[in-house]
Design an enzyme around this catalytic site. Structure first.
Site, short mmCIF file in Angstrom:
data_model
loop_
_atom_site.label_atom_id
_atom_site.label_comp_id
_atom_site.label_asym_id
_atom_site.label_seq_id
_atom_site.Cartn_x
_atom_site.Cartn_y
_atom_site.Cartn_z
N GLU A 164 13.24 -20.73 23.25
CA GLU A 164 13.62 -19.58 23.22
C GLU A 164 13.82 -18.53 24.10
O GLU A 164 13.11 -18.86 24.92
CB GLU A 164 12.74 -18.85 22.02
CG GLU A 164 12.64 -19.52 20.39
CD GLU A 164 11.74 -18.80 19.70
OE1 GLU A 164 12.24 -18.19 18.74
OE2 GLU A 164 10.46 -19.07 19.69
N LYS A 170 8.95 -19.82 25.20
CA LYS A 170 9.37 -18.33 24.92
C LYS A 170 10.12 -17.97 26.30
O LYS A 170 9.29 -18.53 27.45
CB LYS A 170 8.31 -17.31 24.48
CG LYS A 170 7.71 -17.45 23.22
CD LYS A 170 8.48 -17.15 21.85
CE LYS A 170 7.81 -17.37 20.70
NZ LYS A 170 8.58 -17.50 19.60
N LYS A 224 16.88 -25.61 7.28
CA LYS A 224 18.03 -25.54 8.15
C LYS A 224 19.00 -26.70 7.81
O LYS A 224 18.60 -27.71 7.41
CB LYS A 224 17.74 -25.48 9.52
CG LYS A 224 17.00 -24.22 10.10
CD LYS A 224 16.73 -24.39 11.53
CE LYS A 224 15.64 -23.22 12.11
NZ LYS A 224 16.34 -21.86 12.19
N LYS A 237 3.26 -19.86 7.36
CA LYS A 237 2.33 -20.29 8.25
C LYS A 237 1.99 -19.18 8.95
O LYS A 237 2.27 -18.04 8.74
CB LYS A 237 3.02 -21.26 9.22
CG LYS A 237 3.85 -20.54 9.93
CD LYS A 237 4.59 -21.67 11.09
CE LYS A 237 5.52 -21.12 11.87
NZ LYS A 237 5.10 -19.95 12.76
N HIS A 257 10.24 -23.16 7.76
CA HIS A 257 11.88 -22.73 7.66
C HIS A 257 12.45 -23.72 8.40
O HIS A 257 13.91 -23.85 7.84
CB HIS A 257 11.85 -21.21 7.84
CG HIS A 257 11.92 -20.88 9.35
ND1 HIS A 257 10.99 -20.56 10.01
CD2 HIS A 257 13.21 -20.80 10.19
CE1 HIS A 257 11.37 -20.59 11.56
NE2 HIS A 257 12.72 -20.54 11.36
N HIS A 279 7.01 -27.07 12.84
CA HIS A 279 8.68 -27.25 13.03
C HIS A 279 8.73 -28.51 13.61
O HIS A 279 9.33 -29.20 13.06
CB HIS A 279 9.26 -26.05 13.72
CG HIS A 279 9.13 -24.87 13.22
ND1 HIS A 279 8.87 -24.51 11.72
CD2 HIS A 279 8.90 -23.56 13.81
CE1 HIS A 279 8.69 -23.20 11.45
NE2 HIS A 279 8.72 -22.61 12.70
N ARG A 289 0.68 -1.16 0.09
CA ARG A 289 0.06 -0.12 -0.26
C ARG A 289 1.01 1.28 0.04
O ARG A 289 0.44 2.35 -0.54
CB ARG A 289 -0.84 0.17 1.21
CG ARG A 289 -2.19 -0.75 0.97
CD ARG A 289 -3.32 -0.20 1.87
NE ARG A 289 -2.52 -0.69 3.47
CZ ARG A 289 -3.27 -1.66 3.92
NH1 ARG A 289 -4.28 -2.49 3.62
NH2 ARG A 289 -2.95 -1.71 4.98
C1 BG6 Z 1 8.72 -19.07 13.82
C2 BG6 Z 1 7.90 -18.76 15.04
O1 BG6 Z 1 8.23 -19.82 12.88
O2 BG6 Z 1 9.88 -19.42 14.28
C3 BG6 Z 1 8.28 -17.97 15.92
O3 BG6 Z 1 6.72 -18.13 14.39
C4 BG6 Z 1 9.81 -18.35 16.17
O4 BG6 Z 1 7.65 -17.79 17.07
C5 BG6 Z 1 10.82 -18.75 15.13
O5 BG6 Z 1 10.37 -17.38 17.11
C6 BG6 Z 1 12.02 -19.13 15.42
O6 BG6 Z 1 12.63 -19.67 14.43
P1 BG6 Z 1 14.29 -19.77 14.67
O7 BG6 Z 1 14.63 -20.07 13.15
O8 BG6 Z 1 14.92 -18.52 15.07
O9 BG6 Z 1 14.38 -20.86 15.60
#
Ligand code: BG6
Length: 513
Positions: free
Chosen positions: A243, A365, A209, A175, A205, A267, A67
């Site tokens: 995390e 988290k 890796k 996602k 993703h 994941h 936008r």
């Molecule tokens: C994402 C999640 O798919 O993966 C996030 O939505 C998360 O909440 C992230 O922080 C972590 O990715 P990575 O590659 O840093 O482990």
């Protein structure tokens, strides 16, 4: 510019060398959601890194759709800043200059037909003038509620369909793929009504890796591990994605979604599938998917669910020397939010190989530190011919795949303590990417974007995998919905007490990675 001219080709790279990635053919990538965090931190830098590695074609074009009142130069400036801040490889002026020649920005909104007609004109011009040859990948880095509108617009404008059999259109989706089985089915139906499944690339993703792809090498390139890879020797498997970051600034996406939907559904279940699957006939996408689908079909929750799961929400605490707020005090979260920031579940795989072996998956988290690992914890030796006092510090053998950070693999086993009579203690044998290889690991998004442009779907979960994953998770989410609020845990710790109790009931405990 004439097509086929190898302007970016890397002089150190032999294009016939099969060990190296293939170079993408003429094409463009169109990003919807260019102002988002993902585009800035991951997608734009990955595109630059691919160009820098000589893996994009000379005709490559990057089109932003949004936008903002930007022209091509404003867009280039945004990409430039993102690349400077987040790219993995060093900045090279000549690569950047050539890359920006293919940058375009189309100003518009998702519900406006004219905007998509302009996008169509832009792509037609790129085909003609730059040589993108009618090959276009649409990257939907946008909230899922906007998917239907964008898919419908791509369909209406004719952008979703290639003009002939020699060129292609692909769609890339981020996602969440729905929030339960029902909504995932609806979403898949919408996407598949516009794009055939073979043109749909769902990004997980984690599969991009290096350490995750290495699970296949570890298991299927070696003779050493396979005999041990079953219920005969494995006591249980722990998959941890921890995390240390909190959720400040992410309420819009995360509140109401929670840890299980955010990462277990995708994941962690994908990691589990790679660990538990049988050897595929080949690494052809269909064969790989078939094996993952078999595992996910055979997977179910260990019952009763309430006792074999745990969920928590971080309260205030300390992250290192920093005092951090609890979730309910983070910007955008309601004071009575019941969103879980920690989730642990226990699964079983009903197969000859895995019968009776629990798979424990946990994520959270604001935990003690950032670490993702897969640990196969082995059964104890059936007999220890030592005095009991000699083995007090001996735990179970374990093979730990260190996904990140400090990527590598650790084998833990017992060893005699020097100068003792026969005291046995745990020691580690380590493989570390940093010391074993001189090659650096590409970012997950580099690999996945390149695979989209090459039309290589192995690392992208198909529809069926997504739906099977929801089938596993839905009963857990239903059970939690009836239970009220998640337990609280202090930031900087390893989750709620209920998670420890969940394993203690089986005589096991979580690893402290
Ligand atoms: C994402 C999640 O798919 O993966 C996030 O939505 C998360 O909440 C992230 O922080 C972590 O990715 P990575 O590659 O840093 O482990």
């Amino acid at each position: 510019m004439p097509r086929g001219e190898k302007r970016w080709s890397n002089p150190l790279r032999d294009p016939r060398d099969k060990r190296l990635p293939r170079i993408a053919g003429p094409c463009s990538l169109i990003i919807f959601g260019v102002t988002g965090d993902l585009a800035r931190k991951k997608l734009m830098p990955a595109i630059y890194d691919l160009a820098n590695r000589g893996l994009l074609p000379p005709s490559f074009a990057l089109v932003g759709f949004g936008r903002r009142d930007w022209d091509d130069e404003d867009f280039a400036k945004v990409v430039h800043d993102a690349v400077r801040e987040h790219a993995r490889t060093g900045f090279r002026e000549e690569v950047w200059e050539r890359l920006t020649e293919g940058f375009r920005f189309v100003q518009g909104s998702f519900d406006d037909d004219a905007s998509f007609d302009r996008l169509k004109d832009t792509l037609a011009t790129l085909d003609k003038e730059r040589g993108t040859d009618g090959n276009h990948a649409f990257y939907l880095s946008i909230p899922p509620n906007a998917f239907p509108t964008v898919c419908e617009q791509l369909h209406r404008s004719g952008l979703a369909t290639s003009s002939n059999r020699d060129n292609w259109r692909r769609v890339v989706i981020e996602k969440p793929f729905g929030h339960d089985l029902e909504s995932a089915k609806q979403l898949n139906a919408i996407v598949n009504s516009v794009f055939p499944e073979s043109s749909v690339f769902r990004i997980d993703h984690y599969l991009g890796k290096e350490t995750v792809q290495n699970i296949l090498a570890l298991r299927f390139a070696n003779q050493l591990f396979d005999p041990l890879w079953s219920s005969h020797y494995v006591d249980h498997v722990q998959i941890t994605m921890a995390e240390d970051i909190g959720l400040g600034g992410r309420a819009g996406y995360y509140d109401g979604i929670g840890a299980a939907r955010d990462v277990i559904q995708n994941h962690l279940l994908q990691l589990m599938a790679l660990v538990a699957m049988e050897e595929p006939i080949s690494f052809e996408p269909k064969q790989l998917q078939a094996e993952k689908i078999k595992v996910l079909s055979a997977t179910s929750n260990i019952l009763p669910i309430a006792e074999n799961t745990a969920r928590g929400q971080y309260g205030p605490g300390w992250q290192g020397s920093e005092k951090v707020p609890g979730l309910k005090d983070e910007e955008g979260f309601a004071k009575d939010s019941t969103t879980e920031t920690y989730a642990a579940i226990a699964l079983e795989v009903d197969s000859r190989r895995w019968a009776g072996v629990p798979f424990y998956l946990r994520t959270g988290k604001r935990l003690g530190r950032r670490v993702t690992e897969i640990a196969l914890v082995f059964k104890r030796a059936p007999h220890l011919p030592f005095d009991k006092t000699m083995t007090e510090e001996l735990s179970q053998n374990a093979l730990v795949i260190r996904v990140q950070p400090d990527e590598g693999i650790t084998l833990r086993f017992g060893s005699k303590v020097p100068a003792s009579s026969m005291e046995v203690r745990d020691v580690n044998m380590d493989f570390s990417y940093g010391t074993a290889f001189t090659e650096a690991s590409p970012e997950a998004y580099e690999r996945l974007i390149l695979d989209v442009l090459l039309g290589e779907p192995s690392l992208f979960p198909v529809n069926e995998e997504v739906e099977l994953s929801w089938e596993i998770l839905d009963p857990v989410l239903d059970c939690w919905a009836q239970e009220g609020s998640p337990d609280s845990y202090e930031s900087g710790t390893w989750g709620p007490a209920s998670a420890d109790e969940m394993l203690e009931r089986t005589g096991r405990s979580w690893r402290r990675p």
